[in-house]
Write an enzyme that holds these catalytic residues in place. Structure first.
Site, PDB file in Angstrom:
ATOM      1  N   ARG A 104     -40.747  38.145  82.811  1.00  0.00           N
ATOM      2  CA  ARG A 104     -41.146  39.167  81.837  1.00  0.00           C
ATOM      3  C   ARG A 104     -42.073  38.534  80.811  1.00  0.00           C
ATOM      4  NH1 ARG A 104     -36.417  42.781  79.368  1.00  0.00           N
ATOM      5  NH2 ARG A 104     -36.209  40.965  78.060  1.00  0.00           N
ATOM      6  N   THR A 108     -45.604  41.741  76.278  1.00  0.00           N
ATOM      7  CA  THR A 108     -45.639  43.121  76.816  1.00  0.00           C
ATOM      8  C   THR A 108     -44.298  43.541  77.403  1.00  0.00           C
ATOM      9  OG1 THR A 108     -46.240  42.395  79.033  1.00  0.00           O
ATOM     10  CG2 THR A 108     -48.061  42.762  77.477  1.00  0.00           C
ATOM     11  N   ASP A 200     -29.914  35.254  77.772  1.00  0.00           N
ATOM     12  CA  ASP A 200     -30.930  35.036  78.811  1.00  0.00           C
ATOM     13  C   ASP A 200     -30.276  34.363  80.023  1.00  0.00           C
ATOM     14  OD1 ASP A 200     -34.347  34.382  78.824  1.00  0.00           O
ATOM     15  OD2 ASP A 200     -32.997  33.655  80.392  1.00  0.00           O
ATOM     16  N   ASP A 203     -31.906  31.046  81.352  1.00  0.00           N
ATOM     17  CA  ASP A 203     -31.651  29.906  80.459  1.00  0.00           C
ATOM     18  C   ASP A 203     -30.203  29.435  80.558  1.00  0.00           C
ATOM     19  OD1 ASP A 203     -34.223  29.736  79.535  1.00  0.00           O
ATOM     20  OD2 ASP A 203     -33.872  30.923  77.736  1.00  0.00           O
TER      21      ASP A 203
END
Ligand code: PRP
Ligand code: URA
Length: 209
Positions: A104, A108, A200, A203
């Site tokens: 991603r 944006t 995340d 991560d």
């Protein structure tokens, strides 16, 4: 209309709670992702066709069943989907594995694709796409778009946590895809992270950040 399956089994919900906890480290996080995928894979493969065979037990002949040579392909969305591959392969070691690279864009929030390698015989295969997080749905929709160009027999999408926004977007874009999910969370925040979510996923699996 999509078939959407929510996995409310106690083992799934218990492991998901530990997964979400910010104090869970990468090693345990990876193990939990693998175990959750295995439990969810059990449900996602429920419709595999069987055929009858005859075998000999030590005491008698038995008419019994085996999976009817259905060909599967598992396709993780890089990076976080990689954490789900091993769990599913432990159930079905003969499946082939493709890879789709998407991230991603932080500005944006749209998916940017950087890699795609699928098994060459994908038209003969039922595909299960793997990604722990369905947030806006952009990455999942892009992955399904890419795979559909190669005409697989069918596509399922296996995720651990979904946001209502992503679930709706994926269902609207691809009503023929069955979705398997352990939790439908509350919402997305301003950065399109799932709330409460788990942070995340990439991560946390790979210890980056
Ligand atoms: C995460 C996640 C999904 C995507 C979901 O990947 O693993 O692929 O975000 O978000 P979306 O539904 O809004 O598209 P990310 O882009 O962080 O890439 P990474 O796995 O390489 O960290
Ligand atoms: N990707 C993640 O890893 N987590 C989220 O909450 C949203 C997208």
């Amino acid at each position: 209309m999509n078939n959407v399956f929510y996995m409310n089994h106690p083992l799934v919900q218990h492991k998901l709670t530990i997964l979400r906890d910010k104090n869970t480290g990468s090693k345990e996080f990876r193990e939990l992702i693998s175990e959750l995928t295995m439990l969810m894979g059990y449900e996602a493969t429920r419709d595999l066709p069987l055929k009858e065979v005859e075998i000999e037990t030590p005491v008698a002949l038995a008419k019994t069943k085996v999976i009817l040579g259905r060909k599967l392909a598992f396709v993780p969305i890089l990076r976080a989907g990689l954490g789900m591959v091993e769990g599913l392969l432990s159930l079905i070691p003969a499946a082939k594995v493709g890879h789709i690279g998407l991230y991603r864009d932080p500005e944006t929030l749209k998916p940017v694709d950087y890699y795609c390698k699928l098994p060459s015989d994908i038209p003969e295969r039922d595909v299960i796409i793997l990604d722990p997080m369905l947030a806006t749905g952009g990455s999942a929709i892009a992955a399904v778009d890419t795979i559909k160009k190669q005409n697989p027999r069918s596509i399922k999408f296996l995720c651990i946590i979904a946001a209502p926004e992503g679930m709706k977007a994926l269902c609207d874009a691809h009503p023929d895809v069955s979705i398997y999910c352990a939790a439908l969370d509350e919402k997305l925040n301003d950065h399109c992270y799932i709330i409460p979510g788990l942070g995340d996923a990439g991560d946390r699996i790979f210890g980056t950040k």
